[in-house]
Design an enzyme around this catalytic site. Structure first.
Site, PDB file in Angstrom:
ATOM      1  N   ASN A 160      -3.189   0.364  -6.654  1.00  0.00           N
ATOM      2  CA  ASN A 160      -2.382   0.813  -5.519  1.00  0.00           C
ATOM      3  C   ASN A 160      -0.951   0.362  -5.759  1.00  0.00           C
ATOM      4  OD1 ASN A 160      -4.346   1.951  -3.397  1.00  0.00           O
ATOM      5  ND2 ASN A 160      -5.326   0.062  -4.128  1.00  0.00           N
ATOM      6  N   GLU A 161      -0.197   1.252  -6.367  1.00  0.00           N
ATOM      7  CA  GLU A 161       1.177   0.945  -6.754  1.00  0.00           C
ATOM      8  C   GLU A 161       2.079   0.924  -5.525  1.00  0.00           C
ATOM      9  OE1 GLU A 161       1.705  -0.101  -9.511  1.00  0.00           O
ATOM     10  OE2 GLU A 161       0.885   1.070 -11.165  1.00  0.00           O
ATOM     11  N   PRO A 162       3.299   0.370  -5.674  1.00  0.00           N
ATOM     12  CA  PRO A 162       4.249   0.415  -4.558  1.00  0.00           C
ATOM     13  C   PRO A 162       4.333   1.832  -3.992  1.00  0.00           C
ATOM     14  CG  PRO A 162       5.137  -0.889  -6.344  1.00  0.00           C
ATOM     15  CD  PRO A 162       3.831  -0.332  -6.832  1.00  0.00           C
TER      16      PRO A 162
END
Ligand code: GLP
Length: 637
Positions: A160-162
């Site tokens: 879950n990237e920025p």
């Protein structure tokens, strides 16, 4: 001693700090074992959410130990992995499927039907449904009892990237540039790092009944502090964990290093002002109020939580001069000590002169990045320098480079029949299908490539290439990233070079790095080797007590001013020479994929310049660049 709650006033999640990752993993593995056993007694299953990466490796090793030595059975366990790369086959050595089997599943009695890992091999049109089914399977098992997490340097959990929302669910995502750069060492060669992944969402993770996030090593310290003390925000998905009522961050000392209670304890309660703490506080104050040390006023101290320091050790004038002198005394153009000079306030002893100096590089180029200018000075000032390259660094060389080298060799030998000189062909087979001897050939060429670069770099730095010793430690040659098993042969090889050189000074790096990293493994092997060298009863026994150990850092985690015991200034031309030496290493000329135009060698140059600016801002002389070292206390060995 300040009350615990006061020192933790800025922390928005529960944080537990252990001396080492190993100690933390023993505690957590014990808790997991208890969960599994109590569920077994009730005839129920324990549902675990698992993570990949270097971080959980020590936990998995401890769980395997509990299975093998203490009879812990995983027969009633169901597992769901957080994520998987999209677009690589399951049997790819870097798939999370392979990772989990190598690191855990192959060594325990978890039934294959009870493990779940998102499928990264489906056609795109099938991914959406598969993600929904993954969530349904978690629910069908009654939800996750415990979710284990690591954290990426972007603050991601799972993948879950920025930008990932608080309510995101299992889905296909695009990987962030920094994440891909971090994964590059696992997928050497341009454009080989997958661009996509399937990951549980933040919302999926938050539904687990309990969550434990693990982080080791100084590289994680900054992002941990933000996730623990900062506001919740999409740009740092780990910060959403603050919403969970049963979450714990399990850290080692290095990963906790940027928390306020560790880094700036005087801001969150009373402290005992030891000399290192007051030095840290005073240099911090100077940087904070942007005034040189000698211009700090009483009110600056009072307004920044240091009123008691002022009362006990002040006034400001006294404190300022004291810490100014301390900083001043770290600076030397004579890293090996200055012969015939008073050394009362110099970082290194004047005698013996010249000294035998051993420089240890975990991988070729570390020594240039961390101390290239100092290395040149040590040689120019007449010291007897040995550079020991502990590992070959072959894992960082791409297949393409090795193939190019093979082409060159066959061209040079004048044969078109490449099979005679080297029996591999471009794109012949995927890595998994190569024969052992073919793999060994590639590895050998890769070793030679890095040796050549290392020698070339020494030459550029005016260091005789005869100073180079290549140890090719076996743990590295027989391992891969996250699958290193250091042993006696590695310790013996280092002990041997230590006993051969019998150094007065040893330069090393790797303390405080993530425990499964090459740097950290090499550093702990060095400590074992020093103990062995000290205790061998031979003639040389005892010399290690007289050997000063100096720690250097590679530029991604430079020393802060208060941590420095020796600062070696570099002139503009010395810095240029160092840069030329670094440039001999191909990896330092590369730009990381998808990132800005910054090349790796530029980061080293700017780290040395930034440190010089920091010294200047404290009121020291203005230098072009500085390389810095910390003295390692012998009793820590
Ligand atoms: C990857 C994984 C994460 C992991 C992160 C950190 O991005 N998808 O789950 O936490 O890497 O990896 P490491 O533990 O190697 O630092």
């Amino acid at each position: 001693m300040q009350p615990l709650s006061e020192s933790r006033q800025r922390e928005r999640v529960s944080v537990h700090i252990h001396d080492t990752a190993r100690a933390a993993c023993q505690v957590l593995a014990g808790e997991i074992a208890e969960l599994i056993r109590s569920r077994a007694r009730e005839g129920r299953q324990a549902v675990l959410g698992l993570a990949t990466g270097s971080t959980p490796v020590s936990l998995y090793r401890e769980l395997i130990r509990l299975h093998k030595e203490e009879g812990l059975s995983f027969a009633n366990v169901v597992t769901f992995n957080l994520d998987e790369y999209y677009g690589i086959p399951r049997d790819h050595p870097e798939s999370y499927w392979s990772f989990m089997h190598q690191q855990l599943f192959n060594h325990i009695d978890l039934p294959a039907s009870q493990l779940h890992i998102p499928d990264g091999t489906l056609p795109r049109s099938a991914v959406f449904d598969a993600c929904r089914q993954y969530e349904e399977a978690i629910t069908a098992h009654g939800g996750l009892d415990l979710q284990i997490l690591g954290i990426g340097r972007t603050g991601h959990i799972g993948f879950n990237e920025p930008g990932s929302g608080r309510d995101s669910r299992t889905r296909l995502v695009t990987l962030d540039a920094l994440t891909r750069r971090d994964a590059e060492r696992d997928f050497p060669g341009e454009d080989k790092v997958p661009r996509y992944a399937v990951t549980m969402g933040v919302g999926t993770i938050l539904q687990a009944r309990s969550i434990v996030l693990l982080a080791w090593g100084e590289a994680k310290a900054r992002v941990i502090a933000q996730a623990v003390e900062g506001e919740q925000r999409e740009s740092l998905p780990a910060s959403f964990l603050q919403q969970h009522d049963n979450v714990r961050f399990l850290l080692d000392n290095a990963a906790a290093g940027e928390l306020t209670r560790v880094k700036l304890p005087w801001l969150v309660g009373p402290v005992e002002w030891t000399p290192p703490l007051s030095h840290r506080a005073v240099t911090w104050l100077s940087e904070k109020v942007q005034r040189p040390l000698l211009k700090l006023l009483d009110e600056h101290y009072a307004e920044h939580g240091m009123a008691d320091l002022l009362t006990t050790q002040g006034p400001a004038y006294t404190l300022n001069i004291h810490h100014f002198n301390d900083m001043q005394h770290t600076i030397t153009g004579w890293p090996g000590g200055k012969a015939g000079a008073d050394d009362t306030h110099r970082p290194e002893r004047a005698t013996p002169y010249p000294k035998r100096v051993l420089v240890l590089a975990p991988e070729p180029s570390d020594e240039m990045l961390g101390m290239g200018g100092t290395l040149t000075r040590l040689v120019e000032q007449g010291h007897e320098v040995t550079v020991a390259y502990l590992t070959s660094g072959s894992l960082a060389v791409s297949d393409e480079e090795a193939e190019m080298a093979a082409e060159l060799i066959s061209g040079y030998l004048g044969t078109e029949d490449r099979d005679k000189s080297c029996h591999f062909h471009k794109d012949k087979e995927p890595a998994t299908l190569r024969s052992e001897s073919e793999e060994a050939d590639r590895r050998r060429l890769k070793r030679l490539i890095r040796r050549g670069e290392a020698r070339q770099a020494l030459h550029s730095a005016n260091v005789p290439v005869t100073a180079a010793h290549f140890l090719d430690l076996p743990f590295y040659e027989t391992g891969r990233y996250r699958q290193f098993y250091p042993g006696e042969a590695d310790v013996n090889a280092i002990t041997e070079i230590v006993l051969k050189v019998r150094p007065h000074m040893t330069f090393a790096t790797g303390a405080g790095q993530e425990p499964n990293s090459v740097g950290a493994i090499c550093f702990s092997l060095l400590l074992k080797a020093l103990r062995a060298a000290r205790g061998d009863g031979s003639e040389s026994c005892g010399y290690t007590d007289n050997c000063h150990i100096w720690l250097y850092r590679t530029p991604d985690k430079a020393w802060q001013t208060h941590e420095i015991n020796m600062a070696v200034p570099l002139s503009p031309s010395q810095l240029a020479q160092k840069t030329r030496s670094i440039y001999q290493h191909k990896r330092q000329r590369d730009t990381a994929p998808d990132t800005s135009d910054t090349k790796a060698w530029q980061i080293a140059e700017s780290a040395n310049r930034t440190l010089a600016k920091a010294y200047d801002a404290l009121g020291m002389a203005e230098y072009e660049a500085i390389e810095a070292f910390q003295r390692w206390e012998a009793e820590k060995c």
